[in-house]
Motif scaffolding. Structure first.
Motif, PDB file in Angstrom:
ATOM      1  N   SER A   4      52.825  46.651  35.042  1.00 47.66           N
ATOM      2  CA  SER A   4      51.424  46.387  34.718  1.00 47.66           C
ATOM      3  C   SER A   4      50.770  45.602  35.846  1.00 47.66           C
ATOM      4  O   SER A   4      51.305  44.579  36.301  1.00 47.66           O
ATOM      5  CB  SER A   4      51.306  45.592  33.415  1.00 47.66           C
ATOM      6  N   ASN A   6      47.405  43.544  36.570  1.00 47.71           N
ATOM      7  CA  ASN A   6      46.303  42.899  35.862  1.00 47.71           C
ATOM      8  C   ASN A   6      45.369  42.222  36.863  1.00 47.71           C
ATOM      9  O   ASN A   6      45.721  41.187  37.444  1.00 47.71           O
ATOM     10  CB  ASN A   6      46.832  41.864  34.861  1.00 47.71           C
ATOM     11  N   ASN A   7      44.215  42.853  37.096  1.00 50.36           N
ATOM     12  CA  ASN A   7      43.229  42.338  38.051  1.00 50.36           C
ATOM     13  C   ASN A   7      43.828  42.108  39.443  1.00 50.36           C
ATOM     14  O   ASN A   7      43.440  41.171  40.150  1.00 50.36           O
ATOM     15  CB  ASN A   7      42.601  41.029  37.546  1.00 50.36           C
ATOM     16  N   ASN A  22      43.502  47.333  37.449  1.00 48.64           N
ATOM     17  CA  ASN A  22      44.041  47.138  36.104  1.00 48.64           C
ATOM     18  C   ASN A  22      44.676  48.451  35.657  1.00 48.64           C
ATOM     19  O   ASN A  22      43.973  49.390  35.271  1.00 48.64           O
ATOM     20  CB  ASN A  22      42.932  46.727  35.127  1.00 48.64           C
ATOM     21  N   THR A  24      48.515  50.203  33.884  1.00 46.81           N
ATOM     22  CA  THR A  24      49.875  50.064  33.370  1.00 46.81           C
ATOM     23  C   THR A  24      50.577  51.405  33.534  1.00 46.81           C
ATOM     24  O   THR A  24      50.039  52.454  33.165  1.00 46.81           O
ATOM     25  CB  THR A  24      49.882  49.640  31.893  1.00 46.81           C
ATOM     26  N   GLY A  57      45.201  37.894  40.623  1.00 48.96           N
ATOM     27  CA  GLY A  57      45.772  38.777  39.614  1.00 48.96           C
ATOM     28  C   GLY A  57      47.286  38.651  39.533  1.00 48.96           C
ATOM     29  O   GLY A  57      47.911  37.867  40.250  1.00 48.96           O
TER      30      GLY A  57
END
Length: 205
Positions: A4, A6-7, A22, A24, A57
């Motif tokens: 994943s 994230n940002n 972003n 996954t 991130g």
């Protein structure tokens, strides 16, 4: 396995290479990271490999729903890149025996049969410094494809491969689809025709 982002953002000096990714990805994903030369494809692959940190991130990794620390992800990946060197003063068999002391070989295979599988049987006792660039690339791809790891990271995998070598690459990569999560950095469509997910770096500028 699951990866994943994230940002996830990365800056070089004052310039953002990419921002706010972003996404996954799961085991069923084969991901092509695409974009022009110099756009940040390799940088993103290095972040996924854990060899670079994001400016902003976070990346999260899980295997069987158990988290893996980013500084331990190297244990679970195999990476192929043009800048990745080989020990030139080893013979092929010396290198294979050495390499697979640190990376587990896929179940059901033995190191002494790998030269045949890599189409390097005649070079079994040859020093790597005497290999052609195409032979070196097949060797790098081979040890990555036959390592018992869930994450395969390929940066321009067809570099220096002739027609026969490219056919071997396509044949071998087909064997790991669904068995490994695969990321391919490339701007050549033929290198990632098997990918079912496209991540265009230019979407994150």
């Amino acid at each position: 396995m699951e990866v994943s982002l994230n940002n996830v953002s990365r800056k070089f000096n004052k310039e953002w290479i990419f921002r706010n990714i972003n996404q996954t990805f799961r085991l069923e994903n084969c991901v092509a990271i695409v974009g022009p030369n110099g756009s940040g494809k390799t940088t993103l692959l290095q972040l996924i490999a854990g060899s670079l940190l994001p400016t902003r991130g976070e990346l999260h990794y899980t295997i069987h729903q158990k988290p893996i620390a980013s500084d331990q992800i190297y244990r679970h990946i195999a990476l192929v890149a043009p800048a990745l060197g080989l020990p030139e003063d080893f013979t092929l068999m010396e290198f294979l025996d050495f390499h697979f002391q640190f990376k587990k070989l896929k179940s059901g295979f033995m190191t002494n049969e790998l030269p045949r599988l890599f189409q390097l049987e005649s070079a079994r006792d040859k020093y790597i410094k005497n290999f052609s660039t195409g032979m070196k690339q097949r060797l790098k791809l081979g040890v990555a494809l036959y390592a018992d790891v869930p994450l395969l990271l390929l940066d321009e995998p067809a570099t220096n491969l002739d027609k026969k070598g490219f056919e071997w690459y396509v044949q071998e990569i087909d064997k790991v689809i669904g068995e490994k999560m695969v990321f391919v950095c490339s701007n050549r469509t033929e290198e990632y025709t098997f990918c079912n997910t496209i991540l265009d770096i230019m979407d994150y500028k």
